[in-house]
Scaffold this active site. Structure first.
Site, PDB file in Angstrom:
ATOM      1  N   ILE A  93      44.499  39.892  41.544  1.00 32.33           N
ATOM      2  CA  ILE A  93      43.320  40.768  41.865  1.00 32.33           C
ATOM      3  C   ILE A  93      43.621  41.264  43.247  1.00 32.33           C
ATOM      4  O   ILE A  93      43.968  40.535  43.884  1.00 32.33           O
ATOM      5  CB  ILE A  93      42.091  39.927  41.760  1.00 32.33           C
ATOM      6  N   GLY A 110      45.354  36.125  39.390  1.00 33.59           N
ATOM      7  CA  GLY A 110      44.804  36.828  38.043  1.00 33.59           C
ATOM      8  C   GLY A 110      45.916  37.044  36.953  1.00 33.59           C
ATOM      9  O   GLY A 110      45.572  37.383  36.041  1.00 33.59           O
ATOM     10  N   ASP A 118      45.941  34.517  34.495  1.00 29.94           N
ATOM     11  CA  ASP A 118      44.844  34.765  33.390  1.00 29.94           C
ATOM     12  C   ASP A 118      45.394  35.878  32.455  1.00 29.94           C
ATOM     13  O   ASP A 118      45.164  35.739  31.363  1.00 29.94           O
ATOM     14  CB  ASP A 118      43.606  35.505  34.342  1.00 29.94           C
ATOM     15  N   GLU A 160      43.863  30.504  42.759  1.00 33.17           N
ATOM     16  CA  GLU A 160      42.398  30.765  43.084  1.00 33.17           C
ATOM     17  C   GLU A 160      41.915  29.733  43.880  1.00 33.17           C
ATOM     18  O   GLU A 160      40.868  29.563  44.884  1.00 33.17           O
ATOM     19  CB  GLU A 160      41.567  30.747  41.699  1.00 33.17           C
ATOM     20  N   ASP A 209      38.306  32.170  37.047  1.00 39.93           N
ATOM     21  CA  ASP A 209      37.356  32.577  36.114  1.00 39.93           C
ATOM     22  C   ASP A 209      37.657  33.616  35.191  1.00 39.93           C
ATOM     23  O   ASP A 209      36.635  34.006  34.416  1.00 39.93           O
ATOM     24  CB  ASP A 209      36.036  32.959  36.931  1.00 39.93           C
TER      25      ASP A 209
END
Length: 270
Positions: free
Chosen positions: A66, A121, A124, A144, A152
């Site tokens: 991110i 991210g 993810d 993270e 998340d």
């Protein structure tokens, strides 16, 4: 096909090549990334000519995760009221989750081709793909934890089914970096390649092999695999019986059997 700010999308030989296209920013996931990926996978799902997806990153790296500017922007929107801040943050997190849910829910197989950084991210994202392949020197990290937060957007929910609960916990708690060879050894990637060109050649060859199969059979196979993540074996057997009661009436079965008997290559309709 629409022009995108964060992606480059090309369709050739029934393979959609979706490329994160911000190499100057190490393919960091900015605001445009999160909305455009939903539009792209909606187009993929609705386009019969697309049978397989290859997801990759432009330049030397897959993605650094991110974009920190996006995080700073979200932080700047918070006020003094804890309750309202929590409501705003929850809605933002759910919207980001929806972006990778679009990848996971795609009816076509999604293959991730990973080189260089695959951080935060980006883990993810690849967790939402069907298969993952990398260069041997790729670098993976659930970053993270080093930013003082829990991942998340899907890593903690999807990764245990890929690499196992214990290994996921180790990587999530430590944030340590593993290379492509270790990623292969723990099952995070199916295969590691010597360099980026070999990776692309291998992944594109795999995508073409899948694209040659019956699209109905591929779609049914993926649906059954996804269904079994949250159901018992007898539930899955009941579901596939109902599914194939319809799908076995398709022309694809006859085409496949005829091709096998005549030793010819089958040609399936979109």
């Amino acid at each position: 096909m629409n022009q995108y700010q964060a992606f480059r999308v090309e369709l050739a030989d029934k393979v959609a090549n979706v490329v994160i296209n911000r190499p100057e920013k190490i393919n960091a996931m900015n605001a445009a990334f999160w909305t455009e990926i939903i539009d792209i996978f909606k187009w993929i799902d609705e386009t019969d000519d697309v049978r397989v997806v290859v997801l990759s990153g432009a330049g030397a790296h897959f993605s650094s995760g991110i974009d920190l500017q996006l995080l700073a922007q979200v932080g700047g929107e918070l006020g003094k009221d804890v309750g309202r801040n929590a409501e705003k943050l929850r809605r933002k997190i759910l919207s980001l989750q929806a972006s990778f849910n679009a990848v996971d829910n795609c009816r076509k197989p999604v293959i991730a081709a990973i080189q260089g950084y695959c951080l935060g991210g980006a883990i993810d994202l690849i967790s939402a793909c069907d298969m993952r392949y990398s260069t041997s020197d790729a670098q993976f990290s659930i970053k993270e934890i080093d930013m003082g937060m829990a991942a998340d957007v899907g890593t903690l929910q999807r990764l245990p089914r890929i690499i196992g609960d214990g290994m996921m916990r180790e990587l999530a708690f430590t944030g340590r970096t593993i290379n492509g060879e270790e990623a292969r050894s723990i099952g995070l990637v199916n295969r590691s390649y010597a360099d980026q060109q070999a990776l692309q050649d291998g992944v594109q060859d795999l995508a073409r092999q899948i694209a040659e199969k019956s699209p109905l059979a591929i779609r049914g196979t993926k649906e059954m695999i996804r269904y079994m993540r949250d159901h018992r074996v007898d539930d899955g057997l009941e579901y596939i019986a109902t599914w194939n009661a319809a799908m076995l009436q398709a022309a694809d079965l006859r085409v496949a059997v005829t091709a096998h008997m005549t030793k010819q290559k089958p040609d399936f309709a979109d």
